[in-house]
Design an enzyme around this catalytic site. Structure first.
Site, PDB file in Angstrom:
ATOM      1  N   ARG A   1       6.504  11.987  -0.048  1.00 38.50           N
ATOM      2  CA  ARG A   1       5.930  11.274  -1.073  1.00 38.50           C
ATOM      3  C   ARG A   1       4.381  10.889  -0.446  1.00 38.50           C
ATOM      4  NH1 ARG A   1      10.021   6.471  -2.602  1.00 38.50           N
ATOM      5  NH2 ARG A   1      10.424   6.889  -0.458  1.00 38.50           N
TER       6      ARG A   1
ATOM      7  N   THR B   1      10.843  -3.872  -4.125  1.00 44.05           N
ATOM      8  CA  THR B   1       9.516  -4.760  -3.800  1.00 44.05           C
ATOM      9  C   THR B   1       8.981  -4.735  -5.114  1.00 44.05           C
ATOM     10  OG1 THR B   1       9.327  -3.555  -1.644  1.00 44.05           O
ATOM     11  CG2 THR B   1       7.323  -4.367  -2.780  1.00 44.05           C
TER      12      THR B   1
ATOM     13  N   GLU C   1      11.464   3.796   7.501  1.00 43.11           N
ATOM     14  CA  GLU C   1      12.140   5.126   7.180  1.00 43.11           C
ATOM     15  C   GLU C   1      12.246   5.862   8.625  1.00 43.11           C
ATOM     16  OE1 GLU C   1      11.283   7.895   4.409  1.00 43.11           O
ATOM     17  OE2 GLU C   1      10.401   6.175   3.128  1.00 43.11           O
TER      18      GLU C   1
ATOM     19  N   GLU D   1      13.525  -6.262   1.276  1.00 38.59           N
ATOM     20  CA  GLU D   1      13.700  -5.261   2.459  1.00 38.59           C
ATOM     21  C   GLU D   1      12.516  -4.933   3.215  1.00 38.59           C
ATOM     22  OE1 GLU D   1      12.799  -2.188   2.797  1.00 38.59           O
ATOM     23  OE2 GLU D   1      11.637  -1.790   0.740  1.00 38.59           O
ATOM     24  N   PHE D   2      12.699  -4.633   4.580  1.00 40.52           N
ATOM     25  CA  PHE D   2      11.750  -4.224   5.664  1.00 40.52           C
ATOM     26  C   PHE D   2      11.986  -3.103   6.360  1.00 40.52           C
ATOM     27  CE2 PHE D   2      12.056  -9.094   5.121  1.00 40.52           C
ATOM     28  CZ  PHE D   2      10.768  -9.329   4.421  1.00 40.52           C
TER      29      PHE D   2
ATOM     30  N   CYS E   1       5.822   3.454   0.274  1.00 39.62           N
ATOM     31  CA  CYS E   1       5.780   2.178   0.289  1.00 39.62           C
ATOM     32  C   CYS E   1       4.333   1.641   0.382  1.00 39.62           C
ATOM     33  CB  CYS E   1       6.649   1.452   1.581  1.00 39.62           C
ATOM     34  SG  CYS E   1       8.338   1.367   1.070  1.00 39.62           S
TER      35      CYS E   1
ATOM     36  N   GLY F   1      -5.528   8.699  13.182  1.00 43.20           N
ATOM     37  CA  GLY F   1      -4.995   9.811  12.524  1.00 43.20           C
ATOM     38  C   GLY F   1      -5.560  10.108  11.091  1.00 43.20           C
TER      39      GLY F   1
ATOM     40  N   LEU G   1      -2.204   1.488  16.352  1.00 40.93           N
ATOM     41  CA  LEU G   1      -3.548   1.817  16.700  1.00 40.93           C
ATOM     42  C   LEU G   1      -3.833   3.100  17.207  1.00 40.93           C
ATOM     43  CD1 LEU G   1      -4.684  -1.889  18.676  1.00 40.93           C
ATOM     44  CD2 LEU G   1      -5.076  -0.961  16.233  1.00 40.93           C
TER      45      LEU G   1
ATOM     46  N   ASN H   1       3.251  -5.205   4.403  1.00 36.82           N
ATOM     47  CA  ASN H   1       2.400  -4.193   4.082  1.00 36.82           C
ATOM     48  C   ASN H   1       1.170  -4.015   4.160  1.00 36.82           C
ATOM     49  OD1 ASN H   1       5.276  -2.932   4.437  1.00 36.82           O
ATOM     50  ND2 ASN H   1       5.258  -2.318   2.257  1.00 36.82           N
TER      51      ASN H   1
END
Length: 447
Positions: A342, A129, A163, A159-160, A271, A264, A261, A219
């Site tokens: 991360r 990216t 994880e 890439e899409f 990313c 939190g 939706l 993103n």
């Protein structure tokens, strides 16, 4: 003659891509500059936790009994250049230290290391990216520095991957986007992705800038949706509403949809946070900064959720300091089905409470080793029940299935106080209350 593929960079993206290309039937050579990573991959072990990846590696890494032998690894750029017809660049693009902008040094280094060895026509395909405009610059560099000149062609193929679902997303992607400048590059990439395309995956052909913008745009949209519902959680806290019921109601509108939706403590990982910041930085460089000013508030809402979770815990414990309070934290990774910590909201909340004097004990099914490296001063337990033992409050901060399936009655037997704060709105409130717990979740003051 069948295409041969190299994958430069064998981290989360590269290791998955290399194994998937072997699964699709190609001869693949993975390259990394870290020998320890290569040694691990040669044993059929992924350098990170990703469901299904170890099994895929063992099915194809050369030298493993029963494998296809289609996948091997090296640290030598000359070997990679001689081997491959197509070279996928899958290295990391982290946030530049002290800035919003993207650090392109790993991509630049990979291209610079590969180019001098390209003596035969080849296609170099970027998957990292990157800021829009990078592909134009890198294509010019390749043409100037590769011995084969303009026959060292560049394409961009973002890439899409999610994880936790990376193997599935590589083998059965929801779309394939390729930025190309020639019919030859398009033809080669159609050959690479022939299997998923034949199974119905859309194949979108575009120019360099659009292909680079697709990932950051996607993103940014996702981050906006997450931060929107978290902003609504703030409104529900202020007004006495229930954000879970609010999300359910607006989710029935098919223009909005139900996904992402759940209010939190916000998003993290390698990313979304750095991608939206790099997008803002690049917009500024292009003189289009006003187009993305809304992303500053998206980022701000997201980071604010962490502090609000800390404050919710403080108020639940009586409103005073955390000093001497025992706090159990369930979750360290930024999301379930990953060992990635991360920019993890869960670990950030745990760290804040610890720095304010709380005695914090963390448990995570897969992220413990990585969490210890970042926050060695936190307490760590080998199970959820051990983390909760003696706790004055339990914080649920990563929505692992293991946590959703916990027995609240059993946890209640070891906790000092049956008080649970659901930072992911993922637990069953009635189940916990029936076991004698006081249940509280963000954006649900009356739920």
């Amino acid at each position: 003659m069948a295409l041969r593929i190299t994958v430069i960079g064998t981290g989360y993206l590269g290791a998955t891509h290399a194994a998937a290309m072997a699964e699709l039937g190609f001869e693949v050579l993975g390259l990394d500059v870290v020998p320890e990573k290569i040694e691990k991959l040669e044993r059929g072990e992924a350098p990170m936790y990703e469901p299904g990846l170890d099994e895929l590696l063992r099915a194809h890494v050369v030298g493993i009994e029963g494998s296809s032998g289609r996948l091997r690894f090296t640290t030598d750029y000359a070997e990679a250049a001689a081997f491959g017809d197509i070279h996928f660049v899958c290295v990391n693009t982290p946030q530049r230290h002290g800035e919003y902008a993207c650090d392109m040094s790993y991509v630049d280094s990979a291209i610079a290391s590969l180019a001098p060895h390209l003596t035969e026509p080849a296609l170099v395909v970027g998957k990292s990216t990157v800021p829009v405009g990078s592909a134009d610059r890198l294509a010019a560099y390749l043409a100037e520095h590769a011995p084969v000149g303009v026959d060292a062609e560049l394409a961009w193929n973002p890439e899409f991957l999610r994880e936790g679902f990376a193997v599935q997303d590589t083998l059965r992607p929801d779309r394939i986007v390729v930025g190309v400048r020639s019919k030859r590059a398009e033809k080669l990439l159609r050959e690479v992705y022939a299997t998923p395309v034949s199974e119905g995956t859309p194949f979108v052909v575009t120019d360099f800038p659009t292909s680079e913008l697709v990932k950051t745009s996607a993103n940014s949209f996702l981050a906006t949706k997450i931060s929107f519902i978290n902003a609504m959680a703030e409104m529900c806290e202020a007004s006495g509403g229930d954000v879970a019921k609010l999300a359910e109601a607006i989710g029935y509108d098919d223009r909005i949809g139900k996904k992402f939706l759940r209010a939190g403590i916000g998003f993290g990982g390698g990313c979304l946070p750095k991608d939206i910041r790099a997008f803002m930085a690049r917009a500024g460089e292009l003189g289009a900064d006003q187009a993305l000013t809304f992303l500053r508030e998206i980022d701000s809402i997201n980071m604010r959720q962490r502090g609000q979770m800390v404050e919710l815990a403080r108020q639940a414990l009586g409103g005073g300091p955390f000093l001497g309070k025992r706090v159990a934290v369930l979750g360290a990774t930024f999301k379930p089905d990953s060992d990635d910590v991360r920019d993890s909201p869960a670990l950030n909340v745990a760290g804040q409470i610890h720095l304010q004097g709380g005695q914090v004990t963390v448990y995570d099914p897969k992220g413990m080793d990585n969490a210890r490296r970042i926050f060695p001063t936190l307490g760590y337990a080998g199970s959820a029940i051990e983390a909760v033992r003696g706790a004055d409050v339990v914080l649920h901060l990563t929505e692992w299935r293991e946590f959703r399936e916990l027995d609240p009655a059993a946890l209640g037997e070891v906790a000092a106080t049956r008080l649970v704060l659901d930072g992911r709105n993922a637990l069953d409130p009635e189940l916990w209350r029936q076991a004698g717990w006081t249940y509280r979740a963000m954006g649900r003051p009356t739920a």
